[in-house]
Design an enzyme around this catalytic site. Structure first.
Site, mmCIF file in Angstrom:
data_model
loop_
_atom_site.group_PDB
_atom_site.id
_atom_site.type_symbol
_atom_site.label_atom_id
_atom_site.label_comp_id
_atom_site.label_asym_id
_atom_site.label_seq_id
_atom_site.Cartn_x
_atom_site.Cartn_y
_atom_site.Cartn_z
ATOM 1 N N LYS A 100 0.761 -1.141 -0.006
ATOM 2 C CA LYS A 100 0.015 0.202 0.105
ATOM 3 C C LYS A 100 0.849 1.258 0.046
ATOM 4 O O LYS A 100 2.158 1.214 0.197
ATOM 5 C CB LYS A 100 -0.845 -0.156 1.100
ATOM 6 C CG LYS A 100 -1.745 -1.222 1.137
ATOM 7 C CD LYS A 100 -2.624 -1.312 2.535
ATOM 8 C CE LYS A 100 -3.560 -2.558 2.621
ATOM 9 N NZ LYS A 100 -4.436 -2.593 3.661
ATOM 10 N N PHE A 123 -15.039 2.741 7.697
ATOM 11 C CA PHE A 123 -13.825 2.987 7.224
ATOM 12 C C PHE A 123 -13.454 2.997 5.565
ATOM 13 O O PHE A 123 -12.510 3.273 5.303
ATOM 14 C CB PHE A 123 -12.842 2.228 7.868
ATOM 15 C CG PHE A 123 -12.887 0.746 7.597
ATOM 16 C CD1 PHE A 123 -12.426 0.168 6.522
ATOM 17 C CD2 PHE A 123 -13.683 -0.097 8.835
ATOM 18 C CE1 PHE A 123 -12.675 -1.238 6.183
ATOM 19 C CE2 PHE A 123 -13.639 -1.572 8.243
ATOM 20 C CZ PHE A 123 -13.465 -2.152 7.076
ATOM 21 N N ARG A 147 -0.596 -14.993 3.700
ATOM 22 C CA ARG A 147 -1.408 -14.183 4.707
ATOM 23 C C ARG A 147 -0.687 -14.625 6.083
ATOM 24 O O ARG A 147 -0.945 -13.529 7.042
ATOM 25 C CB ARG A 147 -2.868 -14.871 4.862
ATOM 26 C CG ARG A 147 -3.903 -14.719 3.334
ATOM 27 C CD ARG A 147 -4.413 -13.217 3.682
ATOM 28 N NE ARG A 147 -5.550 -13.175 4.665
ATOM 29 C CZ ARG A 147 -6.112 -12.195 4.638
ATOM 30 N NH1 ARG A 147 -6.300 -11.043 3.806
ATOM 31 N NH2 ARG A 147 -7.256 -12.026 5.871
ATOM 32 N N THR A 179 -4.874 -8.673 10.453
ATOM 33 C CA THR A 179 -5.202 -7.039 9.998
ATOM 34 C C THR A 179 -4.584 -6.200 11.132
ATOM 35 O O THR A 179 -4.207 -4.917 10.423
ATOM 36 C CB THR A 179 -6.653 -7.021 9.803
ATOM 37 O OG1 THR A 179 -7.226 -8.192 9.184
ATOM 38 C CG2 THR A 179 -7.329 -5.954 9.263
ATOM 39 N N ARG A 231 3.365 -7.259 9.056
ATOM 40 C CA ARG A 231 2.442 -6.167 9.848
ATOM 41 C C ARG A 231 3.102 -6.081 11.303
ATOM 42 O O ARG A 231 3.134 -5.262 11.836
ATOM 43 C CB ARG A 231 0.942 -6.512 9.838
ATOM 44 C CG ARG A 231 0.665 -6.275 8.432
ATOM 45 C CD ARG A 231 -0.955 -6.588 8.467
ATOM 46 N NE ARG A 231 -1.467 -6.289 7.125
ATOM 47 C CZ ARG A 231 -2.883 -6.669 6.551
ATOM 48 N NH1 ARG A 231 -3.324 -7.927 7.494
ATOM 49 N NH2 ARG A 231 -3.367 -6.456 5.663
ATOM 50 N N ASN A 281 -1.706 -0.617 7.548
ATOM 51 C CA ASN A 281 -1.120 -1.998 7.701
ATOM 52 C C ASN A 281 -0.211 -2.370 6.771
ATOM 53 O O ASN A 281 0.124 -3.545 6.657
ATOM 54 C CB ASN A 281 -2.211 -2.877 8.210
ATOM 55 C CG ASN A 281 -3.246 -3.257 7.299
ATOM 56 O OD1 ASN A 281 -3.150 -2.495 6.070
ATOM 57 N ND2 ASN A 281 -4.316 -3.971 7.591
ATOM 58 N N HIS A 314 -1.421 -5.704 1.457
ATOM 59 C CA HIS A 314 -2.832 -6.654 1.073
ATOM 60 C C HIS A 314 -2.347 -8.000 0.646
ATOM 61 O O HIS A 314 -1.675 -7.948 -0.183
ATOM 62 C CB HIS A 314 -3.627 -5.897 0.254
ATOM 63 C CG HIS A 314 -4.703 -6.743 -0.294
ATOM 64 N ND1 HIS A 314 -5.877 -6.982 0.199
ATOM 65 C CD2 HIS A 314 -4.829 -7.527 -1.321
ATOM 66 C CE1 HIS A 314 -6.577 -7.828 -0.277
ATOM 67 N NE2 HIS A 314 -5.967 -8.097 -1.502
HETATM 68 P P1 IDP Z 1 -7.137 -7.831 5.703
HETATM 69 O O1 IDP Z 1 -6.482 -6.347 4.745
HETATM 70 O O2 IDP Z 1 -6.154 -8.248 6.623
HETATM 71 O O3 IDP Z 1 -7.784 -8.782 4.679
HETATM 72 P P2 IDP Z 1 -9.762 -6.936 5.968
HETATM 73 O O4 IDP Z 1 -10.664 -7.089 7.228
HETATM 74 O O5 IDP Z 1 -10.251 -7.295 4.694
HETATM 75 O O6 IDP Z 1 -8.148 -6.946 6.400
HETATM 76 O O7 IDP Z 1 -9.695 -5.186 5.662
HETATM 77 C C1 IDP Z 1 -9.275 -4.560 4.491
HETATM 78 C C2 IDP Z 1 -8.313 -3.393 4.941
HETATM 79 O O8 IDP Z 1 -9.395 -2.235 5.308
HETATM 80 C C3 IDP Z 1 -7.475 -3.611 6.183
HETATM 81 O O9 IDP Z 1 -6.178 -4.117 5.486
HETATM 82 C C4 IDP Z 1 -7.128 -2.026 6.584
HETATM 83 O O10 IDP Z 1 -6.285 -1.522 5.798
HETATM 84 C C5 IDP Z 1 -8.630 -1.759 6.372
HETATM 85 N N1 IDP Z 1 -9.403 -1.598 7.672
HETATM 86 C C6 IDP Z 1 -9.892 -2.813 8.359
HETATM 87 N N2 IDP Z 1 -10.649 -2.471 9.285
HETATM 88 C C7 IDP Z 1 -10.413 -1.010 9.565
HETATM 89 C C8 IDP Z 1 -10.602 -0.164 10.461
HETATM 90 O O11 IDP Z 1 -11.301 -0.772 11.653
HETATM 91 N N3 IDP Z 1 -10.412 1.049 10.267
HETATM 92 C C9 IDP Z 1 -9.532 1.404 9.440
HETATM 93 N N4 IDP Z 1 -9.019 0.679 8.462
HETATM 94 C C10 IDP Z 1 -9.463 -0.629 8.613
HETATM 95 MG MG MG Z 2 -9.150 -8.768 3.288
#
Ligand code: IDP
Ligand code: MG
Length: 151
Positions: A11, A59, A87, A93, A104, A114, A117
C-alpha cells in the site's frame, strides 16, 4: 499440492516508507516466485472495486482515499500454498495484534496503515489478479532454484 497464485499489494504507506525491498525479500526468501509487479496509483474506481466487500463500512471512504493517495506496488506471487502462506507472512489485520516476525507485526502499528494486502482465498486471488493485471503483464518463468525448493 499444486501451484497457485495470489495478489499482493504494498500500500502507499509501504512505498512511502521505503519498505518495498524488505517486504519483497520475505516472499523471495520463503521460495515463492514473483510473476508480476508494477507501481500504480489506483483510481477511486479501482480501489473501490478492490475493497468492494467493505463498501458501506465506516472506514471504507478513508480506505479508498488512502489507497489512491500514492503509488501502490502491485504484485502476483506464485507457489504451492502461496495464498494461505502469504496471509501468514503478512500477519493479522491489526498490526498491534500481528505476531512479531510477520510483516505487519514488524513494520506497522495502525490498522489503517497496515502496509500490505494479500488475497484471502482462491476466489479473491483470481478476481484481484484479473482486476489489477492484464494477462500479458504476468510472466511465466521457471526459477533455476525450483528443484532445491520443491522435492
Ligand atoms: P485484511 O487486509 O487483513 O484482509 P480486511 O478486514 O479485509 O483485512 O480489511 C481490509 C483493509 O481495510 C485492512 O487491511 C485495513 O487497511 C482496512 N481496515 C479494516 N478494518 C479497519 C478499521 O477498523 N479501520 C480502518 N481501516 C480498516
Ligand atoms: Mg481482506
Amino acid at each position: 499440492m499444486s501451484s497457485e497464485r495470489t495478489f499482493i499489494a504494498l500500500k502507499p504507506d509501504a512505498v512511502q516508507r521505503g519498505l518495498i525491498g524488505p517486504i519483497i525479500t520475505r516472499f523471495e526468501q520463503k521460495g515463492f516466485k514473483l510473476v508480476a509487479m508494477k507501481l500504480i496509483t489506483p483510481t477511486a474506481e479501482l480501489a473501490s472495486k478492490h475493497y468492494a466487500e467493505h463498501d458501506g463500512k465506516p472506514f471504507f471512504a478513508g480506505l479508498v482515499e488512502f489507497l489512491t493517495s500514492g503509488p501502490v506496488c502491485a504484485m502476483v506471487w506464485e507457489g504451492q500454498g502461496v495464498i494461505a502462506a502469504a496471509r501468514k507472512l503478512i500477519g493479522v489485520t491489526k498490526p498491534l495484534e500481528s505476531a512479531p516476525g510477520t510483516i505487519r507485526g514488524d513494520f506497522a502499528i495502525n490498522v489503517g496503515r497496515n502496509i500490505i494486502h494479500g488475497s484471502d482465498s482462491t476466489t479473491s486471488a483470481e478476481a484481484e489478479i484479473a482486476l489489477w493485471f492484464k494477462p500479458e503483464e504476468i510472466s511465466n518463468w521457471t526459477p533455476v532454484a525450483n528443484k532445491w525448493i520443491y522435492e
